[in-house]
Design an enzyme around this catalytic site. Structure first.
Site, PDB file in Angstrom:
ATOM      1  NE  ARG A 177      51.393  47.102  38.521  1.00  0.00           N
ATOM      2  CZ  ARG A 177      50.210  47.654  38.215  1.00  0.00           C
ATOM      3  NH1 ARG A 177      49.099  46.949  38.311  1.00  0.00           N
ATOM      4  NH2 ARG A 177      50.135  48.904  37.828  1.00  0.00           N
ATOM      5  CB  ILE A 178      49.412  39.029  39.565  1.00  0.00           C
ATOM      6  CG1 ILE A 178      49.086  40.180  40.530  1.00  0.00           C
ATOM      7  CG2 ILE A 178      49.299  37.690  40.284  1.00  0.00           C
ATOM      8  CD1 ILE A 178      47.631  40.216  40.990  1.00  0.00           C
ATOM      9  NE  ARG A 198      44.458  43.536  26.578  1.00  0.00           N
ATOM     10  CZ  ARG A 198      44.074  44.633  27.187  1.00  0.00           C
ATOM     11  NH1 ARG A 198      43.126  45.369  26.680  1.00  0.00           N
ATOM     12  NH2 ARG A 198      44.643  45.008  28.309  1.00  0.00           N
ATOM     13  CB  ALA A 258      42.634  35.826  37.677  1.00  0.00           C
ATOM     14  NE  ARG A 259      37.942  39.861  40.635  1.00  0.00           N
ATOM     15  CZ  ARG A 259      38.959  40.126  41.482  1.00  0.00           C
ATOM     16  NH1 ARG A 259      39.771  39.164  41.876  1.00  0.00           N
ATOM     17  NH2 ARG A 259      39.138  41.340  41.950  1.00  0.00           N
ATOM     18  CD  GLU A 288      35.336  34.710  44.892  1.00  0.00           C
ATOM     19  OE1 GLU A 288      35.483  35.628  45.713  1.00  0.00           O
ATOM     20  OE2 GLU A 288      36.216  34.372  44.087  1.00  0.00           O
ATOM     21  CG  HIS A 306      39.139  35.834  46.653  1.00  0.00           C
ATOM     22  ND1 HIS A 306      38.216  36.314  45.764  1.00  0.00           N
ATOM     23  CD2 HIS A 306      40.294  36.498  46.365  1.00  0.00           C
ATOM     24  CE1 HIS A 306      38.779  37.223  44.973  1.00  0.00           C
ATOM     25  NE2 HIS A 306      40.045  37.360  45.324  1.00  0.00           N
ATOM     26  N   GLY A 308      44.295  35.345  47.950  1.00  0.00           N
ATOM     27  CA  GLY A 308      45.451  35.826  47.183  1.00  0.00           C
ATOM     28  C   GLY A 308      46.292  36.886  47.868  1.00  0.00           C
TER      29      GLY A 308
END
Ligand code: GLV
Length: 340
Positions: A177-178, A198, A258-259, A288, A306, A308
């Site tokens: 989605r993002i 994927r 993202a991460r 973090e 962070h 987002g």
């Protein structure tokens, strides 16, 4: 008998609970308006009334006897926490779309349902990724620092020249989605969008002509910009390691909303320091709230804490998803936003 074994009779199917007796632990200070649906349902709230993450011991102690826990990023939910909570716990609802801080098998084993906040934060996070890309490409942080320092001597023909986004080849890793929302934004800026995931995303190809790159290594060597939108899993940890960072063309830009652990942060610092990468714009970090000390002095990075999903409307929608999920599970229903 272990706590888990004692509760092994509990199935993953939601069970009803007497709402009046239910206690919901909320792990941060939150606006009353966000909590109101829980109060209106007659639930007892136990609020850890602080902005920062509670100490682990406090989290474990406060979880004891909770029927539901509203957690945040940074609150690790694992077997220890679930066992500390005890057999009354029915649902863990996280105020995030990502759930890498939650041990899903441990929850499943104990019949504890897990809910997250999908969709609510898609556009806000994609906006932030786009803002970071623009800030990096056009050197906004450097320009502002120059001006605020009093060192600006006036317009200059070669001053802080940036990177042209029009026609640049942008690789989106993780076209969910993002990632898809970010790809649409990049397309509007007339960059060439490629994506790796994927499987192909025909909707994205149809909408903006994005091109699927099944082989990440082959795609990296041809990408001017790389933006990460994949979830953190054991398979994606250090997806961008030293070798892959160096396989990007010299001067490439990296964006991560993202991460943090998707990137080997120490290798990123090296590739930025020696000029292999043109820059990085980061909203997330490997440990973090720690930020690699090598990143902070670099001028070719943009660093955010962070943010987002941090818009008022987004956070209110996320809160509604959390409270809806908790209320539904405690009524014995399955909410739509269950994870796993
Ligand atoms: C933020 O990082 C989230 O997962 O919601």
């Amino acid at each position: 008998m272990s706590g888990a074994a004692e509760r092994s009779d509990r199935s993953a199917a939601p069970r009803g609970a007497a709402a009046g007796a239910a206690r919901v632990l909320v792990t941060r200070a939150l606006p009353e308006a966000w909590l109101a649906p829980l109060r209106e349902a007659g639930l007892t709230l136990d609020l850890i009334d602080q902005d920062e993450a509670p100490e682990r011991d406090e989290l474990l102690a406060r979880a004891r006897g909770a029927t539901a826990v509203w957690v945040m990023l940074g609150d690790g939910v694992d077997a220890e926490l679930l066992d500390a909570a005890g057999p009354e716990l029915r649902v863990v609802a996280t105020f995030s779309v990502g759930y890498d801080h939650i041990d899903l098998p441990a929850c499943r084993e104990r019949g504890v349902l897990v809910a997250n906040t999908p969709e609510a934060l898609t556009e806000a996070t994609a906006d932030l990724a786009m803002a970071l890309l623009l800030a990096l490409a056009r050197r906004l942080s450097e320009g502002e620092a120059l001006l605020r320092s009093g060192g600006w001597q006036g317009w200059g023909p070669q001053q802080l020249m940036g990177f042209d986004l029009v026609g640049a080849r942008v690789l989106v890793v993780g076209p969910g989605r993002i990632g898809s929302a970010f790809a649409r934004r990049v397309h509007a800026f007339e960059a060439e969008v490629h994506y790796h995931g994927r499987r192909p995303n025909p909707a994205l190809e149809e909408a903006i002509g994005a091109r699927f790159e099944p082989d990440l290594d082959a795609a990296l060597v041809r990408s001017d910009v790389l933006s990460l939108h994949a979830p953190l899993t054991p398979q994606t940890r250090h997806l961008l390691d030293a070798r892959r960072l160096r396989s990007l063309p010299r001067g490439a830009l990296v964006v991560n909303t993202a991460r943090g652990p998707l990137i080997d942060e120490a290798a990123l610092v090296d590739a930025l320091r020696d000029g292999h990468l043109g820059g990085a714009a980061l909203d997330v970090y490997e440990r973090e709230p720690e930020v690699h000390p090598g990143l902070v002095p670099l001028s070719n990075v943009v660093l955010l804490p962070h943010l987002g999903s941090a818009t008022r409307g987004t956070r209110a929608r996320m809160a509604a998803l959390v409270t809806d999920a908790i209320r539904a599970v405690l009524r014995g229903e399955r909410p739509a936003n269950l994870v796993g």
